[in-house]
Each structure stands twice: as C-alpha cells, then as structure tokens.
Design a protein around this motif. Structure first.
Motif, PDB file in Angstrom:
ATOM      1  N   PRO A 104      43.407  45.899  39.639  1.00 42.79           N
ATOM      2  CA  PRO A 104      43.848  45.452  40.965  1.00 42.79           C
ATOM      3  C   PRO A 104      43.150  44.190  41.448  1.00 42.79           C
ATOM      4  CG  PRO A 104      42.453  47.401  41.157  1.00 42.79           C
ATOM      5  CD  PRO A 104      42.753  47.223  39.697  1.00 42.79           C
ATOM      6  N   HIS A 107      45.201  41.156  40.749  1.00 39.25           N
ATOM      7  CA  HIS A 107      46.281  40.956  41.721  1.00 39.25           C
ATOM      8  C   HIS A 107      45.751  40.259  42.971  1.00 39.25           C
ATOM      9  CE1 HIS A 107      49.522  43.948  40.206  1.00 39.25           C
ATOM     10  NE2 HIS A 107      48.740  43.593  39.204  1.00 39.25           N
ATOM     11  N   GLU A 148      42.652  45.520  49.726  1.00 36.61           N
ATOM     12  CA  GLU A 148      44.113  45.498  49.699  1.00 36.61           C
ATOM     13  C   GLU A 148      44.583  44.523  48.630  1.00 36.61           C
ATOM     14  OE1 GLU A 148      45.998  47.490  51.553  1.00 36.61           O
ATOM     15  OE2 GLU A 148      44.203  48.355  52.491  1.00 36.61           O
ATOM     16  N   TYR A 149      45.717  44.820  48.020  1.00 35.24           N
ATOM     17  CA  TYR A 149      46.268  43.918  47.001  1.00 35.24           C
ATOM     18  C   TYR A 149      47.765  44.178  46.861  1.00 35.24           C
ATOM     19  CZ  TYR A 149      46.139  48.066  44.015  1.00 35.24           C
ATOM     20  OH  TYR A 149      46.342  49.318  43.501  1.00 35.24           O
ATOM     21  N   ARG A 151      51.171  45.190  45.051  1.00 30.69           N
ATOM     22  CA  ARG A 151      51.404  46.125  43.955  1.00 30.69           C
ATOM     23  C   ARG A 151      51.914  45.436  42.693  1.00 30.69           C
ATOM     24  NH1 ARG A 151      56.255  49.996  45.843  1.00 30.69           N
ATOM     25  NH2 ARG A 151      54.527  50.707  47.155  1.00 30.69           N
ATOM     26  N   VAL A 185      47.711  50.993  39.410  1.00 30.46           N
ATOM     27  CA  VAL A 185      47.585  49.786  40.228  1.00 30.46           C
ATOM     28  C   VAL A 185      48.824  49.595  41.085  1.00 30.46           C
ATOM     29  CG1 VAL A 185      47.501  47.254  40.133  1.00 30.46           C
ATOM     30  CG2 VAL A 185      45.968  48.605  38.703  1.00 30.46           C
ATOM     31  N   TYR A 186      49.986  49.782  40.489  1.00 24.71           N
ATOM     32  CA  TYR A 186      51.246  49.622  41.217  1.00 24.71           C
ATOM     33  C   TYR A 186      51.336  50.618  42.373  1.00 24.71           C
ATOM     34  CZ  TYR A 186      56.246  49.202  42.128  1.00 24.71           C
ATOM     35  OH  TYR A 186      57.459  49.013  42.738  1.00 24.71           O
ATOM     36  N   GLY A 189      48.978  49.728  45.394  1.00 29.94           N
ATOM     37  CA  GLY A 189      49.091  48.439  46.055  1.00 29.94           C
ATOM     38  C   GLY A 189      50.068  48.433  47.209  1.00 29.94           C
ATOM     39  N   ASN A 190      50.119  47.307  47.916  1.00 32.83           N
ATOM     40  CA  ASN A 190      51.041  47.116  49.023  1.00 32.83           C
ATOM     41  C   ASN A 190      52.322  46.469  48.528  1.00 32.83           C
ATOM     42  OD1 ASN A 190      49.206  48.124  50.920  1.00 32.83           O
ATOM     43  ND2 ASN A 190      48.248  46.114  51.188  1.00 32.83           N
ATOM     44  N   LYS A 194      48.874  41.505  50.117  1.00 30.15           N
ATOM     45  CA  LYS A 194      47.560  42.105  50.294  1.00 30.15           C
ATOM     46  C   LYS A 194      47.407  42.760  51.658  1.00 30.15           C
ATOM     47  CE  LYS A 194      44.776  38.741  49.514  1.00 30.15           C
ATOM     48  NZ  LYS A 194      43.489  38.051  49.360  1.00 30.15           N
TER      49      LYS A 194
END
Length: 215
Positions: A104, A107, A148-149, A151, A185-186, A189-190, A194
């Motif tokens: 992540p 990303h 935050e990152y 997705r 990771v997907y 994520g957002n 982020k």
C-alpha cells in the motif's frame, strides 16, 4: 496473514515465548498480530527462527521490532526494492492499465507523485528526481504504519461507466507482486483516492457550526 491463521500464529508465538520462559498475554498477542498481519505465516516462522539462532540477539526473547526488522529489512532497503518493483511495472505494464501493487505504501507514494499515468510518462531526465521523491515518501508512509491510499492506481483508459453503457466489463487491473497481498491492498484502500473528499455549501456549514466573529 489471513484471519483464519490467527490461532496458528498465536500458538506459534505462545510456544516461542514459552521457550524464553515468558507468558503470552492477550495484549502481547494483539500487539504481535497487528505488527505482523501483513506478512505470511511461514515468513514469520523463518524470521523468528533467524532471531533465535542469532548468536548475539538470540539469547533474549524476540521483540516485535526484532522480527519486523528481519521481515522488512531497513526502511531504506524496502523503499529501494519498492521503487524497483514500480519501475519494472512502468516499463512492462505502462500507463494505459490500472495497477494494484502488493504494497500500500507504493500506492500512496505514487499518488503523491501525481498518479500512475504521470509517473509512467515522466521524462527520463526527471526519473532520478521521481525516484528520490518516491523513496522519501515510501519511507515516510511505512514509518507511519497506518495511512490512507487509493485502492488501485488508475491508468489512462475510459471510465468504467463507458464500458457499462456498452455492456462490457471494465478492464481488470494488473496485479504487481503477490496476488493475495494485492487483494488485501485493494480491499483496504479508498475508492476515490488517498483522502475522502466531500463538498458542502457555505450555508450548510454555517447551520452546523455558526461562524464566530472576533469581538
């Protein structure tokens, strides 16, 4: 690790601490789980074994930092490896395809650089500067722990809505690295980026929190 592996992880840690004549409390188990959840159970076993057989450090019970250090290497090493993985994906996948990495922090760092498309299309003369910014950002995110990152890193392609209008499935992103970690990771994520961004009118803000004027 998967959630289903938590009992096996707890048993492993309990056995290891018993070897060093220490108890594994609930707090200790939770602390270890939160620190090691991103790694494979087999990797953790090997890291603990590496610590236990170390002539100098193996005399003492392993701390979370000891095992994570073995698993991650230094932050500088990890950032350099992350840049190598990113550079390879830039060359082999390119800017027209969405990508999901198994890290992540990649990303988040790529988003800081302007996104996947911008990074893929940067001039060769800018690549050294981009590498420096990427590794600095990657180290910062890894050191932060939670952040935050997005997705997925979006490529230069038509929006999903255009595919839906034609009754076609949206193209799948390329997975870079371990597929299971990419999935994690997907999921973590957002969707939009982020940071979640919303818009409200000034009137709405004033109703919820009246503006205070200085006396």
């Amino acid at each position: 690790m998967k959630t289903t592996e938590r009992p096996a992880f707890a048993q492993l840690l309990t056995d290891v601490l018993a070897y060093y004549r220490q108890d594994a409390s609930r707090f200790v188990l939770d602390l270890w789980w939160n620190a090691c959840e991103a790694f494979d159970l087999d990797q953790i076993r090997k890291a603990i074994q590496a610590h236990a057989t170390d002539p100098e450090h193996g005399k003492f019970a392993p701390k979370v930092s000891d095992v994570v250090r073995v698993l991650q290497g230094t932050a500088t090493d990890r950032a350099a490896l992350a840049w190598g993985k990113t550079l390879e994906a830039m060359q082999t996948v390119g800017s027209y395809t969405d990508v999901v990495f198994d890290d992540p922090a990649i990303h988040a760092a790529v988003e800081d650089l302007g996104g996947w498309v911008k990074l893929c299309r940067c001039d060769l003369k800018e690549l050294g500067f981009m590498q420096h910014r990427f590794t600095e950002a990657h180290r910062a995110y890894v050191g932060r722990g939670r952040f935050e990152y997005p997705r997925r890193l979006v490529g230069d392609r038509s929006p999903d809505l255009e595919y839906e209008k034609r009754g076609l499935p949206a193209p799948k992103p390329a997975l870079i690295g371990d597929a299971d970690r990419c999935a994690a990771v997907y999921q973590g994520g957002n969707a939009g980026g982020k940071t979640a961004i919303t818009f409200k009118s000034v009137a709405q803000l004033a109703v919820r929190r009246p503006m205070e004027l200085p006396a």
